[in-house]
Structure formats: C-alpha cells, structure tokens
Design a protein around this motif. Structure first.
Motif, PDB file in Angstrom:
ATOM      1  N   ASP A 157      25.295 -13.273  -6.425  1.00 26.98           N
ATOM      2  CA  ASP A 157      24.917 -14.213  -7.484  1.00 26.98           C
ATOM      3  C   ASP A 157      25.943 -14.254  -8.604  1.00 26.98           C
ATOM      4  O   ASP A 157      26.293 -15.321  -9.096  1.00 26.98           O
ATOM      5  N   GLN A 158      26.405 -13.085  -9.013  1.00 25.77           N
ATOM      6  CA  GLN A 158      27.373 -13.025 -10.102  1.00 25.77           C
ATOM      7  C   GLN A 158      28.630 -13.810  -9.728  1.00 25.77           C
ATOM      8  O   GLN A 158      29.107 -14.649 -10.509  1.00 25.77           O
ATOM      9  N   GLU A 159      29.158 -13.575  -8.539  1.00 26.16           N
ATOM     10  CA  GLU A 159      30.361 -14.274  -8.101  1.00 26.16           C
ATOM     11  C   GLU A 159      30.100 -15.765  -7.916  1.00 26.16           C
ATOM     12  O   GLU A 159      30.917 -16.599  -8.313  1.00 26.16           O
ATOM     13  N   GLY A 160      28.955 -16.077  -7.314  1.00 24.93           N
ATOM     14  CA  GLY A 160      28.621 -17.484  -7.069  1.00 24.93           C
ATOM     15  C   GLY A 160      28.439 -18.270  -8.350  1.00 24.93           C
ATOM     16  O   GLY A 160      28.955 -19.390  -8.484  1.00 24.93           O
ATOM     17  N   PHE A 161      27.696 -17.692  -9.303  1.00 24.62           N
ATOM     18  CA  PHE A 161      27.490 -18.382 -10.576  1.00 24.62           C
ATOM     19  C   PHE A 161      28.820 -18.584 -11.304  1.00 24.62           C
ATOM     20  O   PHE A 161      29.041 -19.628 -11.917  1.00 24.62           O
ATOM     21  N   GLN A 162      29.699 -17.598 -11.226  1.00 25.91           N
ATOM     22  CA  GLN A 162      31.005 -17.715 -11.871  1.00 25.91           C
ATOM     23  C   GLN A 162      31.803 -18.867 -11.261  1.00 25.91           C
ATOM     24  O   GLN A 162      32.318 -19.731 -11.975  1.00 25.91           O
ATOM     25  N   LYS A 163      31.879 -18.906  -9.933  1.00 24.67           N
ATOM     26  CA  LYS A 163      32.668 -19.936  -9.261  1.00 24.67           C
ATOM     27  C   LYS A 163      32.067 -21.323  -9.473  1.00 24.67           C
ATOM     28  O   LYS A 163      32.792 -22.285  -9.715  1.00 24.67           O
ATOM     29  N   ILE A 164      30.765 -21.418  -9.371  1.00 23.94           N
ATOM     30  CA  ILE A 164      30.126 -22.722  -9.580  1.00 23.94           C
ATOM     31  C   ILE A 164      30.288 -23.152 -11.032  1.00 23.94           C
ATOM     32  O   ILE A 164      30.594 -24.304 -11.314  1.00 23.94           O
ATOM     33  N   GLY A 165      30.088 -22.213 -11.958  1.00 29.94           N
ATOM     34  CA  GLY A 165      30.268 -22.527 -13.375  1.00 29.94           C
ATOM     35  C   GLY A 165      31.661 -23.050 -13.665  1.00 29.94           C
ATOM     36  O   GLY A 165      31.828 -24.022 -14.410  1.00 29.94           O
ATOM     37  N   ASP A 166      32.660 -22.426 -13.062  1.00 35.78           N
ATOM     38  CA  ASP A 166      34.039 -22.878 -13.262  1.00 35.78           C
ATOM     39  C   ASP A 166      34.263 -24.283 -12.706  1.00 35.78           C
ATOM     40  O   ASP A 166      35.082 -25.027 -13.235  1.00 35.78           O
ATOM     41  N   ALA A 167      33.538 -24.632 -11.640  1.00 39.54           N
ATOM     42  CA  ALA A 167      33.768 -25.919 -10.973  1.00 39.54           C
ATOM     43  C   ALA A 167      32.941 -27.070 -11.537  1.00 39.54           C
ATOM     44  O   ALA A 167      33.289 -28.231 -11.332  1.00 39.54           O
ATOM     45  N   LEU A 168      31.847 -26.771 -12.233  1.00 36.44           N
ATOM     46  CA  LEU A 168      30.975 -27.831 -12.742  1.00 36.44           C
ATOM     47  C   LEU A 168      31.683 -28.679 -13.803  1.00 36.44           C
ATOM     48  O   LEU A 168      32.448 -28.163 -14.614  1.00 36.44           O
ATOM     49  N   LYS A 169      31.380 -29.945 -13.799  1.00 34.30           N
ATOM     50  CA  LYS A 169      31.942 -30.867 -14.795  1.00 34.30           C
ATOM     51  C   LYS A 169      31.083 -30.911 -16.054  1.00 34.30           C
ATOM     52  O   LYS A 169      31.599 -31.029 -17.156  1.00 34.30           O
ATOM     53  N   ASP A 170      29.776 -30.824 -15.898  1.00 39.33           N
ATOM     54  CA  ASP A 170      28.841 -30.864 -17.022  1.00 39.33           C
ATOM     55  C   ASP A 170      28.991 -29.584 -17.850  1.00 39.33           C
ATOM     56  O   ASP A 170      28.768 -28.477 -17.357  1.00 39.33           O
ATOM     57  N   GLU A 171      29.377 -29.745 -19.109  1.00 40.63           N
ATOM     58  CA  GLU A 171      29.652 -28.578 -19.970  1.00 40.63           C
ATOM     59  C   GLU A 171      28.415 -27.703 -20.213  1.00 40.63           C
ATOM     60  O   GLU A 171      28.519 -26.486 -20.274  1.00 40.63           O
ATOM     61  N   GLY A 172      27.253 -28.328 -20.375  1.00 36.49           N
ATOM     62  CA  GLY A 172      26.031 -27.551 -20.585  1.00 36.49           C
ATOM     63  C   GLY A 172      25.693 -26.699 -19.372  1.00 36.49           C
ATOM     64  O   GLY A 172      25.347 -25.521 -19.505  1.00 36.49           O
ATOM     65  N   LEU A 173      25.806 -27.286 -18.193  1.00 34.99           N
ATOM     66  CA  LEU A 173      25.557 -26.533 -16.960  1.00 34.99           C
ATOM     67  C   LEU A 173      26.615 -25.458 -16.760  1.00 34.99           C
ATOM     68  O   LEU A 173      26.307 -24.346 -16.320  1.00 34.99           O
ATOM     69  N   LYS A 174      27.837 -25.771 -17.081  1.00 40.48           N
ATOM     70  CA  LYS A 174      28.923 -24.793 -16.968  1.00 40.48           C
ATOM     71  C   LYS A 174      28.600 -23.542 -17.798  1.00 40.48           C
ATOM     72  O   LYS A 174      28.673 -22.416 -17.303  1.00 40.48           O
ATOM     73  N   ARG A 175      28.191 -23.747 -19.050  1.00 39.58           N
ATOM     74  CA  ARG A 175      27.836 -22.613 -19.924  1.00 39.58           C
ATOM     75  C   ARG A 175      26.654 -21.837 -19.354  1.00 39.58           C
ATOM     76  O   ARG A 175      26.642 -20.610 -19.370  1.00 39.58           O
ATOM     77  N   TYR A 176      25.659 -22.567 -18.852  1.00 44.39           N
ATOM     78  CA  TYR A 176      24.484 -21.921 -18.278  1.00 44.39           C
ATOM     79  C   TYR A 176      24.883 -21.016 -17.104  1.00 44.39           C
ATOM     80  O   TYR A 176      24.463 -19.864 -17.018  1.00 44.39           O
ATOM     81  N   PHE A 177      25.699 -21.541 -16.209  1.00 44.93           N
ATOM     82  CA  PHE A 177      26.084 -20.777 -15.026  1.00 44.93           C
ATOM     83  C   PHE A 177      26.934 -19.568 -15.388  1.00 44.93           C
ATOM     84  O   PHE A 177      26.764 -18.489 -14.801  1.00 44.93           O
ATOM     85  N   LEU A 178      27.823 -19.714 -16.329  1.00 43.30           N
ATOM     86  CA  LEU A 178      28.644 -18.574 -16.734  1.00 43.30           C
ATOM     87  C   LEU A 178      27.789 -17.504 -17.420  1.00 43.30           C
ATOM     88  O   LEU A 178      27.999 -16.302 -17.212  1.00 43.30           O
ATOM     89  N   THR A 179      26.800 -17.936 -18.198  1.00 44.92           N
ATOM     90  CA  THR A 179      25.870 -16.985 -18.818  1.00 44.92           C
ATOM     91  C   THR A 179      25.041 -16.271 -17.751  1.00 44.92           C
ATOM     92  O   THR A 179      24.836 -15.055 -17.814  1.00 44.92           O
ATOM     93  N   GLU A 180      24.586 -17.017 -16.760  1.00 45.36           N
ATOM     94  CA  GLU A 180      23.806 -16.401 -15.673  1.00 45.36           C
ATOM     95  C   GLU A 180      24.649 -15.418 -14.869  1.00 45.36           C
ATOM     96  O   GLU A 180      24.142 -14.397 -14.409  1.00 45.36           O
ATOM     97  N   SER A 181      25.923 -15.700 -14.713  1.00 44.05           N
ATOM     98  CA  SER A 181      26.809 -14.757 -14.036  1.00 44.05           C
ATOM     99  C   SER A 181      26.816 -13.426 -14.795  1.00 44.05           C
ATOM    100  O   SER A 181      26.707 -12.353 -14.186  1.00 44.05           O
ATOM    101  N   LEU A 182      26.893 -13.515 -16.110  1.00 44.86           N
ATOM    102  CA  LEU A 182      26.861 -12.294 -16.937  1.00 44.86           C
ATOM    103  C   LEU A 182      25.494 -11.606 -16.849  1.00 44.86           C
ATOM    104  O   LEU A 182      25.428 -10.371 -16.829  1.00 44.86           O
ATOM    105  N   ASN A 183      24.426 -12.390 -16.789  1.00 45.13           N
ATOM    106  CA  ASN A 183      23.092 -11.800 -16.648  1.00 45.13           C
ATOM    107  C   ASN A 183      22.984 -11.006 -15.359  1.00 45.13           C
ATOM    108  O   ASN A 183      22.396  -9.915 -15.329  1.00 45.13           O
ATOM    109  N   ARG A 184      23.529 -11.547 -14.270  1.00 39.39           N
ATOM    110  CA  ARG A 184      23.454 -10.846 -12.981  1.00 39.39           C
ATOM    111  C   ARG A 184      24.254  -9.552 -13.038  1.00 39.39           C
ATOM    112  O   ARG A 184      23.864  -8.545 -12.457  1.00 39.39           O
ATOM    113  N   ALA A 185      25.381  -9.569 -13.749  1.00 43.45           N
ATOM    114  CA  ALA A 185      26.154  -8.342 -13.922  1.00 43.45           C
ATOM    115  C   ALA A 185      25.335  -7.313 -14.709  1.00 43.45           C
ATOM    116  O   ALA A 185      25.341  -6.115 -14.387  1.00 43.45           O
TER     117      ALA A 185
END
Length: 151
Positions: free
Chosen positions: A25-53
């Motif tokens: 999950d941590q790796e997936g959220f990071q990669k998806i967050g980096d690839a998303l165009k929507d800035e709000g979703l990008k922030r959400y996914f990067l935050t979730e990556s940190l939560n999984r860590a």
C-alpha cells in the motif's frame, strides 16, 4: 491453550502478512499519488502512503518489543502485478484508471486485515489491527467515491 512461544509465532506470522500488505500500500499510494493529475487526490494519496508507513512502524514496534528482528519484506506478488497493471493504466487511462487500481489494492489490504483478525491475537494487537483496518476501509470508501466522481 496456546503456549507463549506459540502465541508469539502466531502474532509474528500474522503481523508479517499485514506488514507485507502495508508495504504494498505504501509503495502503491506513493506511485499513484505521483501520477495523479488532480492535486487534491495527489495530496491524499501521498498522505495515505505516509499513514501506511506509520501503521507498519506500529506493527514492527510490537514485534521488536517481543525480540523479533527488523522486517525486511518486499511486498507481495499480487501487489507487484497490480502496480504493473497500474503503470499500464496510467499510460492509457489517467486518474480514473489509477483510482480503480488503488481501489483494488485497498480490497487486498482489507482482506489482509480480515484474515489477520480471524487469528488468536492478544487484545492490544487485535485493537491496533481493528483501528488500522477501520482507517483503511474509510480510505477505500474515499477512493471509490473519488473514482466514481471522475468517470
């Protein structure tokens, strides 16, 4: 009745499986967050990556307290396949496809927690897993709603 050493082995095995899912999950959220165009979703996914860590760190702390060495897991084969599929979807489908991949990964994470919670675990470990699972279920719902909104 399980002996303390059997209980420790059961807890260690259970937590290792959940930790593998969290690595995925941590790796997936990071990669998806980096690839998303929507800035709000990008922030959400990067935050979730940190939560999984953070979740992983909490579980590893339990193992360390029981004398188990560091976990050097690399995730699961299922997640590697999902990430590869996600990379292909990124090239072809944009944010909707990425969210679809994330939703599938969250299904896998929920399953890992559900499987863990069927085992005999000490109450503090069970409570931590239940709390983390609730967060992951809420994240799954958020991702699903975001995916449906982007159609």
């Amino acid at each position: 009745m399980p002996t303390p050493s059997n209980t420790l082995k059961e807890v260690e095995e259970t937590l290792r499986l959940v930790i593998q899912s969290l690595i995925d999950d941590q790796e997936g959220f990071q990669k998806i967050g980096d690839a998303l165009k929507d800035e709000g979703l990008k922030r959400y996914f990067l935050t979730e990556s940190l939560n999984r860590a953070h979740f992983r760190g909490n579980l590893e702390t339990i193992l360390h307290q029981e004398g188990v060495a560091d976990i050097k897991e690399s995730g699961t084969m299922t997640a590697k396949l999902l990430r590869a599929w996600g990379n292909l979807k990124t090239a072809l489908g944009g944010d909707h496809a990425l969210l679809e991949t994330a939703e599938q990964a969250e299904d896998e994470a929920i399953k890992a927690y559900e499987d863990a919670l069927t085992r005999e675990l000490p109450l503090p470990v069970r409570q931590l897993l239940v709390s983390q699972e609730a967060h992951i279920e809420a994240s799954h719902d958020y991702v699903k709603i975001a995916r449906e909104r982007i159609k």
